[in-house]
Design a protein around this motif. Structure first.
Motif, PDB file in Angstrom:
ATOM      1  N   ILE A 191       8.527   4.271  -4.091  1.00  0.00           N
ATOM      2  CA  ILE A 191       9.400   3.144  -3.740  1.00  0.00           C
ATOM      3  C   ILE A 191      10.829   3.452  -4.197  1.00  0.00           C
ATOM      4  O   ILE A 191      11.059   3.736  -5.376  1.00  0.00           O
ATOM      5  CB  ILE A 191       8.899   1.845  -4.393  1.00  0.00           C
ATOM      6  CG1 ILE A 191       7.519   1.471  -3.840  1.00  0.00           C
ATOM      7  CG2 ILE A 191       9.891   0.709  -4.176  1.00  0.00           C
ATOM      8  CD1 ILE A 191       6.863   0.294  -4.542  1.00  0.00           C
ATOM      9  N   HIS A 192      11.755   3.389  -3.273  1.00  0.00           N
ATOM     10  CA  HIS A 192      13.166   3.660  -3.591  1.00  0.00           C
ATOM     11  C   HIS A 192      13.988   2.389  -3.759  1.00  0.00           C
ATOM     12  O   HIS A 192      15.015   2.414  -4.432  1.00  0.00           O
ATOM     13  CB  HIS A 192      13.806   4.519  -2.488  1.00  0.00           C
ATOM     14  CG  HIS A 192      13.282   5.913  -2.427  1.00  0.00           C
ATOM     15  ND1 HIS A 192      13.813   6.939  -3.181  1.00  0.00           N
ATOM     16  CD2 HIS A 192      12.272   6.451  -1.718  1.00  0.00           C
ATOM     17  CE1 HIS A 192      13.148   8.059  -2.923  1.00  0.00           C
ATOM     18  NE2 HIS A 192      12.209   7.794  -2.055  1.00  0.00           N
ATOM     19  N   HIS A 193      13.571   1.319  -3.098  1.00  0.00           N
ATOM     20  CA  HIS A 193      14.389   0.108  -3.136  1.00  0.00           C
ATOM     21  C   HIS A 193      13.472  -1.110  -3.112  1.00  0.00           C
ATOM     22  O   HIS A 193      12.624  -1.242  -2.225  1.00  0.00           O
ATOM     23  CB  HIS A 193      15.331   0.081  -1.933  1.00  0.00           C
ATOM     24  CG  HIS A 193      16.491  -0.852  -2.076  1.00  0.00           C
ATOM     25  ND1 HIS A 193      17.515  -0.935  -1.152  1.00  0.00           N
ATOM     26  CD2 HIS A 193      16.809  -1.743  -3.057  1.00  0.00           C
ATOM     27  CE1 HIS A 193      18.394  -1.824  -1.549  1.00  0.00           C
ATOM     28  NE2 HIS A 193      17.993  -2.334  -2.695  1.00  0.00           N
ATOM     29  N   VAL A 194      13.617  -1.963  -4.105  1.00  0.00           N
ATOM     30  CA  VAL A 194      12.944  -3.256  -4.129  1.00  0.00           C
ATOM     31  C   VAL A 194      13.982  -4.298  -3.747  1.00  0.00           C
ATOM     32  O   VAL A 194      15.020  -4.426  -4.410  1.00  0.00           O
ATOM     33  CB  VAL A 194      12.365  -3.572  -5.529  1.00  0.00           C
ATOM     34  CG1 VAL A 194      11.604  -4.901  -5.500  1.00  0.00           C
ATOM     35  CG2 VAL A 194      11.450  -2.448  -5.997  1.00  0.00           C
ATOM     36  N   MET A 195      13.725  -5.011  -2.657  1.00  0.00           N
ATOM     37  CA  MET A 195      14.723  -5.938  -2.111  1.00  0.00           C
ATOM     38  C   MET A 195      14.237  -7.377  -2.229  1.00  0.00           C
ATOM     39  O   MET A 195      13.175  -7.727  -1.708  1.00  0.00           O
ATOM     40  CB  MET A 195      15.007  -5.590  -0.645  1.00  0.00           C
ATOM     41  CG  MET A 195      15.729  -4.257  -0.476  1.00  0.00           C
ATOM     42  SD  MET A 195      15.899  -3.729   1.259  1.00  0.00           S
ATOM     43  CE  MET A 195      14.318  -2.905   1.495  1.00  0.00           C
ATOM     44  N   THR A 205      10.558  -7.391  -0.163  1.00  0.00           N
ATOM     45  CA  THR A 205      10.038  -6.233   0.544  1.00  0.00           C
ATOM     46  C   THR A 205      10.532  -4.968  -0.151  1.00  0.00           C
ATOM     47  O   THR A 205      11.298  -5.040  -1.122  1.00  0.00           O
ATOM     48  CB  THR A 205      10.419  -6.242   2.031  1.00  0.00           C
ATOM     49  OG1 THR A 205       9.695  -5.204   2.717  1.00  0.00           O
ATOM     50  CG2 THR A 205      11.909  -6.030   2.220  1.00  0.00           C
ATOM     51  N   ILE A 206      10.059  -3.823   0.325  1.00  0.00           N
ATOM     52  CA  ILE A 206      10.409  -2.547  -0.308  1.00  0.00           C
ATOM     53  C   ILE A 206      10.812  -1.532   0.752  1.00  0.00           C
ATOM     54  O   ILE A 206      10.452  -1.643   1.920  1.00  0.00           O
ATOM     55  CB  ILE A 206       9.222  -1.975  -1.117  1.00  0.00           C
ATOM     56  CG1 ILE A 206       7.990  -1.780  -0.208  1.00  0.00           C
ATOM     57  CG2 ILE A 206       8.898  -2.863  -2.312  1.00  0.00           C
ATOM     58  CD1 ILE A 206       6.838  -1.027  -0.843  1.00  0.00           C
ATOM     59  N   GLU A 207      11.570  -0.533   0.300  1.00  0.00           N
ATOM     60  CA  GLU A 207      11.803   0.681   1.080  1.00  0.00           C
ATOM     61  C   GLU A 207      11.089   1.805   0.334  1.00  0.00           C
ATOM     62  O   GLU A 207      11.213   1.912  -0.892  1.00  0.00           O
ATOM     63  CB  GLU A 207      13.287   1.012   1.175  1.00  0.00           C
ATOM     64  CG  GLU A 207      13.563   2.323   1.909  1.00  0.00           C
ATOM     65  CD  GLU A 207      14.851   2.997   1.468  1.00  0.00           C
ATOM     66  OE1 GLU A 207      15.152   4.083   2.009  1.00  0.00           O
ATOM     67  OE2 GLU A 207      15.550   2.477   0.578  1.00  0.00           O
TER      68      GLU A 207
END
Length: 298
Positions: A277-281, A269-271
């Motif tokens: 997009i700031h964070h790829v998790m 998922t992403i933030e």
């Protein structure tokens, strides 16, 4: 042998606990970012509730919330050392929210994975005060009682937590836009399109892989749009071909399950904010994925 009165009393106790269970789980989960630890706390709360002289408890919901929160604070205080021993980046344990969008709360506050990560920056007491007030709308006098502080101090704890989180939080996008952005990201990642990926990323994007040392999980986060884009493009030929993607709802936001083998899967998922997009998790830790599967009823 228990008397009929004792049996009836225990049945009433169980009924009260079951009714409040979603809220109690929601408190503990937001405090700890771990469904497994939240379930452990609820087991302890139930045992204490069974062994309590319930005739002296005027407000069972308040009593159970108090015990849950205090146990969660104790666990949170010891969690820091466990997180330091964790191999690689730590991300909160995902939960399925498709059936309970606010996870037992009056508001969905403090539920997204990225926000649970921000909560880790607060002290356990600040975290408890914020969660009780912002997600569950507890009045300040009750928060004060739970935390064993004055009402004035309870207000200060919530205010301080709110300011710290507001300063660190990105401006969120809505759920529909988030899902669309994740879909566009998946298309660019699968095709290994570096330029398209860089266009989607904020300059300070981070890619984190939570695997606790499992093979194939990066031990360190990747930082920066160009570096993350190049890594994903290089990784694409090995990761995506033949992948049968399953869309799921994780902590109130869209995510996908991507098979890595016959038995292994990755949750992605992403933030994101209006800046990109700031964070790829990436969650590949089997324990966390097993917990997520159970939350789906799997």
């Amino acid at each position: 042998m228990e008397s009929p009165e004792q049996v009836n009393a225990l049945e009433r106790a169980a009924s009260a606990f079951v009714e409040l269970r979603p809220r109690l789980f929601g408190i503990a989960y937001r405090m700890l970012g771990s469904a497994v630890e939240a379930e452990d706390i609820l087991q302890e709360v139930w045992l204490r509730w069974q062994n309590t002289d319930r005739s002296t408890v005027e407000n069972p919901p308040a009593f159970l919330a108090l015990i849950t929160t205090r146990l969660a604070i104790n666990v949170a205080q010891s969690a820091r050392s466990r997180r330091e021993a964790y191999i690689g980046p730590w991300l909160p344990e995902p939960v399925d929210t498709s059936m309970d969008p606010t996870l037992g709360a009056e508001r969905g506050e403090a539920l997204e994975l990225a926000f649970l990560l921000l909560l880790e920056r607060l002290t356990p007491t600040e975290r408890a005060a914020y969660v009780l007030r912002e997600a569950f709308v507890y009045p300040y006098p009750q928060i004060a009682e739970i935390l064993q502080v004055s009402t004035v101090n309870a207000r200060q704890l919530v205010s301080r937590a709110r300011k710290r989180l507001t300063a660190a939080r990105r401006e969120p996008i809505d759920k529909t836009e988030h899902r669309h952005l994740l879909a566009v990201f998946l298309d660019a990642a699968q095709t290994g399109n570096v330029a398209a990926l860089e266009d989607l990323f904020a300059a300070d994007v981070v890619s984190s892989s939570d695997g606790n040392g499992i093979r194939g999980a990066a031990r360190f986060p990747l930082l920066g749009s160009a570096r993350v884009a190049r890594f994903l493009a290089a990784y694409a030929p090995r990761f995506w071909p033949g992948a049968d993607i399953t869309w799921v709802e994780v902590n109130g936001r869209a995510a996908v399950l991507v098979p890595r083998s016959r038995t292994e899967v990755t949750l992605l998922t992403i933030e994101a904010s209006p800046q990109g997009i700031h964070h790829v998790m990436w969650i590949v830790n089997p324990a966390k994925l097993g917990s997520f599967d159970r939350s789906r009823g799997g």
